[in-house]
Design an enzyme around this catalytic site. Structure first.
Site, PDB file in Angstrom:
ATOM      1  N   TYR A  50     -12.958  -1.721  12.770  1.00 23.39           N
ATOM      2  CA  TYR A  50     -13.446  -0.543  12.063  1.00 23.39           C
ATOM      3  C   TYR A  50     -14.925  -0.262  12.291  1.00 23.39           C
ATOM      4  CZ  TYR A  50      -9.088  -0.382   9.390  1.00 23.39           C
ATOM      5  OH  TYR A  50      -7.766  -0.270   9.030  1.00 23.39           O
ATOM      6  N   ASN A  60      -7.875  -5.766  14.332  1.00 23.68           N
ATOM      7  CA  ASN A  60      -8.199  -4.654  13.437  1.00 23.68           C
ATOM      8  C   ASN A  60      -9.693  -4.417  13.554  1.00 23.68           C
ATOM      9  OD1 ASN A  60      -5.561  -4.673  12.624  1.00 23.68           O
ATOM     10  ND2 ASN A  60      -5.972  -5.262  10.498  1.00 23.68           N
ATOM     11  N   GLU A 108      -5.146  -1.957  14.010  1.00 25.88           N
ATOM     12  CA  GLU A 108      -5.682  -1.009  13.026  1.00 25.88           C
ATOM     13  C   GLU A 108      -7.013  -0.473  13.523  1.00 25.88           C
ATOM     14  OE1 GLU A 108      -6.157  -2.239   8.915  1.00 25.88           O
ATOM     15  OE2 GLU A 108      -4.214  -3.252   8.956  1.00 25.88           O
ATOM     16  N   TRP A 165      -4.922   3.383  11.720  1.00 21.55           N
ATOM     17  CA  TRP A 165      -4.784   3.151  10.281  1.00 21.55           C
ATOM     18  C   TRP A 165      -5.393   4.349   9.601  1.00 21.55           C
ATOM     19  CZ3 TRP A 165      -2.267  -0.395   7.345  1.00 21.55           C
ATOM     20  CH2 TRP A 165      -2.453  -0.248   5.954  1.00 21.55           C
ATOM     21  N   HIS A 169       1.093  -9.194   4.812  1.00 21.53           N
ATOM     22  CA  HIS A 169      -0.074  -8.333   4.620  1.00 21.53           C
ATOM     23  C   HIS A 169      -0.532  -8.482   3.161  1.00 21.53           C
ATOM     24  CE1 HIS A 169      -2.209  -4.634   6.473  1.00 21.53           C
ATOM     25  NE2 HIS A 169      -2.812  -4.857   5.317  1.00 21.53           N
ATOM     26  N   GLU A 206      -5.535   1.860  -1.524  1.00 16.02           N
ATOM     27  CA  GLU A 206      -6.570   1.149  -0.771  1.00 16.02           C
ATOM     28  C   GLU A 206      -7.097  -0.066  -1.556  1.00 16.02           C
ATOM     29  OE1 GLU A 206      -7.433   0.936   2.216  1.00 16.02           O
ATOM     30  OE2 GLU A 206      -9.387  -0.041   2.057  1.00 16.02           O
ATOM     31  N   TRP A 207      -6.176  -0.967  -1.923  1.00 14.92           N
ATOM     32  CA  TRP A 207      -6.525  -2.252  -2.535  1.00 14.92           C
ATOM     33  C   TRP A 207      -7.475  -2.090  -3.726  1.00 14.92           C
ATOM     34  CZ3 TRP A 207      -2.770  -5.024  -0.848  1.00 14.92           C
ATOM     35  CH2 TRP A 207      -2.318  -4.878   0.462  1.00 14.92           C
ATOM     36  N   ARG A 262       3.861   0.412  12.876  1.00 13.87           N
ATOM     37  CA  ARG A 262       3.511  -0.898  12.324  1.00 13.87           C
ATOM     38  C   ARG A 262       3.655  -0.852  10.807  1.00 13.87           C
ATOM     39  NH1 ARG A 262      -2.077  -3.735  11.021  1.00 13.87           N
ATOM     40  NH2 ARG A 262      -1.161  -5.700  10.361  1.00 13.87           N
ATOM     41  N   GLN A 287       0.802  -1.219   0.000  1.00 10.10           N
ATOM     42  CA  GLN A 287       0.000   0.000   0.000  1.00 10.10           C
ATOM     43  C   GLN A 287       0.841   1.278   0.000  1.00 10.10           C
ATOM     44  OE1 GLN A 287      -2.673  -1.697   3.311  1.00 10.10           O
ATOM     45  NE2 GLN A 287      -4.088  -0.446   2.135  1.00 10.10           N
ATOM     46  N   ASN A 346      -1.702 -10.514   8.728  1.00 11.54           N
ATOM     47  CA  ASN A 346      -2.722  -9.483   8.810  1.00 11.54           C
ATOM     48  C   ASN A 346      -4.023 -10.022   8.217  1.00 11.54           C
ATOM     49  OD1 ASN A 346      -3.620  -6.547   9.094  1.00 11.54           O
ATOM     50  ND2 ASN A 346      -4.123  -6.986   6.963  1.00 11.54           N
ATOM     51  N   GLU A 347      -5.047 -10.114   9.023  1.00 12.91           N
ATOM     52  CA  GLU A 347      -6.388 -10.444   8.549  1.00 12.91           C
ATOM     53  C   GLU A 347      -6.431 -11.664   7.639  1.00 12.91           C
ATOM     54  OE1 GLU A 347      -8.121  -6.920   6.851  1.00 12.91           O
ATOM     55  OE2 GLU A 347      -8.118  -5.851   8.755  1.00 12.91           O
TER      56      GLU A 347
HETATM   57  C1  GBH Z   1      -7.857  -3.379   6.639  1.00 10.18           C
HETATM   58  O1  GBH Z   1      -8.876  -4.274   6.317  1.00 10.18           O
HETATM   59  C2  GBH Z   1      -6.559  -3.720   5.965  1.00 10.18           C
HETATM   60  O2  GBH Z   1      -5.723  -4.443   6.824  1.00 10.18           O
HETATM   61  C3  GBH Z   1      -5.827  -2.519   5.428  1.00 10.18           C
HETATM   62  O3  GBH Z   1      -4.803  -2.935   4.581  1.00 10.18           O
HETATM   63  C4  GBH Z   1      -6.799  -1.591   4.758  1.00 10.18           C
HETATM   64  O4  GBH Z   1      -6.185  -0.520   4.109  1.00 10.18           O
HETATM   65  C5  GBH Z   1      -7.746  -1.069   5.802  1.00 10.18           C
HETATM   66  O5  GBH Z   1      -8.349  -2.118   6.479  1.00 10.18           O
HETATM   67  C6  GBH Z   1      -8.845  -0.174   5.258  1.00 10.18           C
HETATM   68  O6  GBH Z   1      -9.703  -0.884   4.417  1.00 10.18           O
HETATM   69  O7  GBH Z   1     -17.839  -6.200   1.878  1.00 10.18           O
HETATM   70  O8  GBH Z   1     -17.437  -8.508   2.545  1.00 10.18           O
HETATM   71  O9  GBH Z   1     -15.897  -7.404   1.076  1.00 10.18           O
HETATM   72  C7  GBH Z   1     -10.115  -3.872   6.862  1.00 10.18           C
HETATM   73  C8  GBH Z   1     -11.076  -4.993   7.041  1.00 10.18           C
HETATM   74  C9  GBH Z   1     -12.654  -6.379   6.090  1.00 10.18           C
HETATM   75  C10 GBH Z   1     -12.574  -4.115   5.412  1.00 10.18           C
HETATM   76  C11 GBH Z   1     -13.480  -6.683   4.872  1.00 10.18           C
HETATM   77  C12 GBH Z   1     -13.366  -4.406   4.198  1.00 10.18           C
HETATM   78  C13 GBH Z   1     -14.974  -5.775   3.246  1.00 10.18           C
HETATM   79  C14 GBH Z   1     -16.033  -6.732   3.563  1.00 10.18           C
HETATM   80  N1  GBH Z   1     -11.803  -5.238   5.838  1.00 10.18           N
HETATM   81  N2  GBH Z   1     -14.217  -5.513   4.449  1.00 10.18           N
HETATM   82  S1  GBH Z   1     -16.854  -7.264   2.169  1.00 10.18           S
END
Ligand code: GBH
Length: 484
Positions: free
Chosen positions: A315, A313, A382, A424, A127, A431-432, A83, A26, A171-172
Site C-alpha cells: 500500500y 500486500n 492486495e 483491494w 484472514h 475496515e476493521w 480473492r 469484512q 493473510n498478513e
Molecule cells: C490490509 O492490511 C488487510 O489485509 C485488509 O483486510 C484491509 O482491509 C486492507 O489492508 C486495508 O487496510 O499504524 O502500525 O497500526 C493492510 C496493511 C498494515 C495497514 C498495518 C495498516 C497499520 C500500521 N496494514 N497498518 S500501524
C-alpha cells in the site's frame, strides 16, 4: 524527488492474473447464521471502544446472501480471479473436530458460481478471524494451534481443492502477530509486544509450514494447485545515504518482511539481524533466553521452500533512519532500532493515516524481493486506496491504480517475476478497527440500506480497461489534465 509520473506503455506477461479481493469478516455478515460461531473479531467489535465508529461486521456487505451480485461485479470488470477468504468458524464451529455442512455449502456455492462465470478462486485460509473457542485456549500463543490449523486446512483442501488453483495460508501474519498480540489494535486485542507478538508469528509460521507440507503430500498430485502466503510490507526508504540510514531501512524491511520471508524463502530461520538484536536486548533485560522463539531443525526443514509463490500486500512507503532504543525495553517496535515516518508534504494522503501514495515504492519493493529471495513468483494479493466518502467519481483512486500498476509493469521490466495483481477491494467493506469510516472499494456499498446495494465507481471501469488490454496503451492511460 521520488515522484515519477512518466507512464510506460506495454503489456503484462501472457496469462497474467488480474484479480480483486475481499475477506470473510469484512464482507460476509451473517455472523451468527447456519451454525457459524463467533470469531475473535465478533468478540473484539463487542468490546467497547475498539471500533472507531462503534460498528460491527454483523452484516457488512451481506455477501453470505449476495455473493451472486459480487460475482456479477467481478464479471463486469473482467477479472480472471477473485480473492476471498474462508471463515474458519463457519466451516468448523468448534475450531477443531466436526465440520459444518451449511458453512461448507456456502463456499461450494460461491466457488461453483464463480466457475460458471469463468472466474477462478484465489482462496485465503486465514484472514484474521480465529474461532473464539480457540482463542479461549490461547489462540496463536498455544503451540497446538499448528495441528488445529493443519486439520482446518485439510478440510478446506479436501472440500474445495478440486476447483482452487491458488491457496494463501495466511493473510498478513505480521498484523495478526503485532497488532493482535502486540499493540492490541486488532483482535484479540492483547498488548504484550516484544513477547506475545513473536510467539504469535512463530506459531503462524509453524502452521503455514504444516499446511504447505500437507498439501504437498496429500493433494498436490491430484489437485495441482499452488500454496503461498501473503505478507504486508511497507517500502522503507533510507532518510539519507549514510550507512546508518541505509542499514536502518534494511532492518525495517527485515523486521517487517524478513521476519516471515526468511524462514520460507531464505535459510529456514529468522533473519540474523532479528536473532542478534533480540538476543542482545533480552540479555540486557536480564532474561535467561531470547524473546525470539527458536525453530527446531525439523521445523526449519519444513519451512524452507514452503511456498509456491510470494503473496505481497502493498500500500505505502516510509522513510527510515537509525534510532538506538534502550536495550532493556521489551517491544517489537524498539527492538529494531529504527524510526520511520512519511513525507506528509510531498506524498498525497488518503482516508487512512498510514496510507500515503508512493507508486515508486511498489517498484522498489518488488526489486527488493527479487534480490533478497532469488526472484520468486510474486502475486500482488492486495493494493488499493481509501477515501472517506465513497464518491463514484473516484479520481484519486484512478490516479493510485494507474501509477501503482504502471510501476508493477516497470518492476517486471526490471526482471521481477510478478505473475499477478489484485486490487483491494472489490467493494467498500468493514475496515476493521476503523469500521465503515474508510472505504477501499471499486464499488460503492450503501451500508445504511438493508439491501446493501453495490454501485460501480469510476475506478472499476478504469481497472477493467487495463485488464482488457493486459497493460497500458495510449487509449487507456487517460491523459486528463486534472488528476488523472
Ligand atoms: C490490509 O492490511 C488487510 O489485509 C485488509 O483486510 C484491509 O482491509 C486492507 O489492508 C486495508 O487496510 O499504524 O502500525 O497500526 C493492510 C496493511 C498494515 C495497514 C498495518 C495498516 C497499520 C500500521 N496494514 N497498518 S500501524
Amino acid at each position: 524527488e521520488f515522484i515519477d509520473d512518466t507512464i510506460t506503455y506495454g503489456s503484462f506477461p501472457p496469462g497474467f492474473i488480474w484479480a480483486a479481493a475481499t475477506a470473510s469478516y469484512q464482507v460476509e455478515g451473517a455472523w451468527n447464521v447456519d451454525g457459524r460461531t463467533p470469531s475473535i473479531w465478533d468478540t473484539y467489535v463487542r468490546t467497547p471502544g475498539m471500533i472507531a465508529d462503534g460498528s460491527t461486521g454483523d452484516d457488512a456487505c451481506l455477501s453470505y446472501y449476495l455473493y451472486e451480485q459480487d460475482i456479477q461485479l467481478l464479471k463486469n470488470m473482467g477479472v480472471s480471479h477473485y480473492r476471498f477468504s474462508i471463515s474458519w468458524s463457519r466451516v468448523i464451529p468448534n475450531g477443531v473436530g466436526e465440520s459444518n455442512p451449511l458453512g461448507i455449502q456456502y463456499y461450494k456455492n460461491l466457488i461453483a458460481a464463480l466457475k460458471a462465470a469463468g472466474i477462478k478462486p484465489m482462496v485465503t485460509l486465514y484472514h484474521w478471524d480465529l474461532p473464539q473457542v480457540l482463542e479461549d485456549q490461547g489462540g496463536w500463543q498455544n503451540p497446538d494451534i499448528a495441528t488445529w490449523f493443519e486439520a482446518y486446512a485439510d478440510l478446506c483442501f479436501e472440500q474445495f481443492g478440486a476447483d482452487v488453483e491458488y491457496w494463501i495460508t495466511f493473510n498478513e501474519p505480521w498484523c495478526q502477530a503485532y497488532l493482535g498480540y502486540g499493540t492490541g489494535s486488532k483482535a484479540p486485542g492483547i498488548t504484550e509486544s516484544g513477547t506475545k507478538d513473536y510467539i504469535a508469528a512463530h506459531n503462524q509460521l509453524r502452521s503455514h509450514a504444516k499446511a504447505y507440507r500437507l498439501y504437498e503430500l496429500k493433494y498436490k498430485q491430484t489437485q495441482n494447485g499452488k500454496v503461498g502466503i501473503t505478507l504486508n510490507i511497507s517500502w522503507a526508504e533510507p532518510e539519507d545515504n549514510s550507512t546508518a540510514s541505509i542499514d536502518a531501512a534494511e532492518r525495517s524491511l527485515q523486521f517487517a518482511g524478513g521476519w516471515f520471508a526468511n524462514p520460507i524463502w531464505g535459510n529456514g530461520d529468522y533473519p540474523q539481524v532479528m536473532i542478534d538484536l533480540i538476543a542482545r536486548k533480552s540479555t540486557a533485560a536480564g532474561l535467561p533466553q531470547s524473546r525470539l522463539p527458536v525453530f527446531t531443525e525439523t521445523e526449519k526443514t519444513e519451512l524452507r521452500g514452503s511456498a509456491d509463490f510470494f503473496g505481497l500486500n502493498f500500500y505505502s512507503s516510509e522513510i527510515a533512519k537509525e534510532e538506538l532504543f534502550d536495550d532493556t525495553l521489551v517491544n517489537y517496535s524498539t527492538d529494531k532500532d529504527v524510526a520511520t515516518y512519511q513525507d506528509k508534504e510531498n506524498w498525497y494522503g488518503s482516508a487512512s493515516s498510514w496510507l500515503r501514495i508512493t507508486p515508486w515504492g511498489i517498484r522498489r519493493m518488488l526489486n527488493w524481493i527479487k534480490n533478497r529471495y532469488n526472484n520468486p513468483d510474486v502475486i500482488i494479493t492486495e493494493n488499493g486506496l481509501s477515501d472517506r466518502n465513497g464518491y463514484l467519481d473516484d479520481s484519486m483512486r484512478i490516479y493510485y491504480y494507474k501509477y501503482y500498476i504502471n510501476n508493477v509493469l516497470k518492476a517486471i521490466q526490471d526482471g521481477a517475476n510478478v505473475i499477478g495483481y489484485t486490487a483491494w477491494s472489490l467493494m467498500d467493506n468493514f475496515e476493521w478497527e476503523r469500521g465503515y469510516l474508510e472505504r477501499f472499494g471499486m464499488h460503492y456499498v450503501n451500508f445504511t440500506d438493508p439491501a446493501k446495494p453495490r454501485v460501480p465507481k469510476s475506478s472499476a471501469n478504469y481497472y477493467s480497461r487495463i485488464i482488457q488490454k493486459n497493460g497500458f496503451v495510449p487509449e487507456n492511460v487517460c491523459d486528463s489534465p486534472t488528476v488523472y
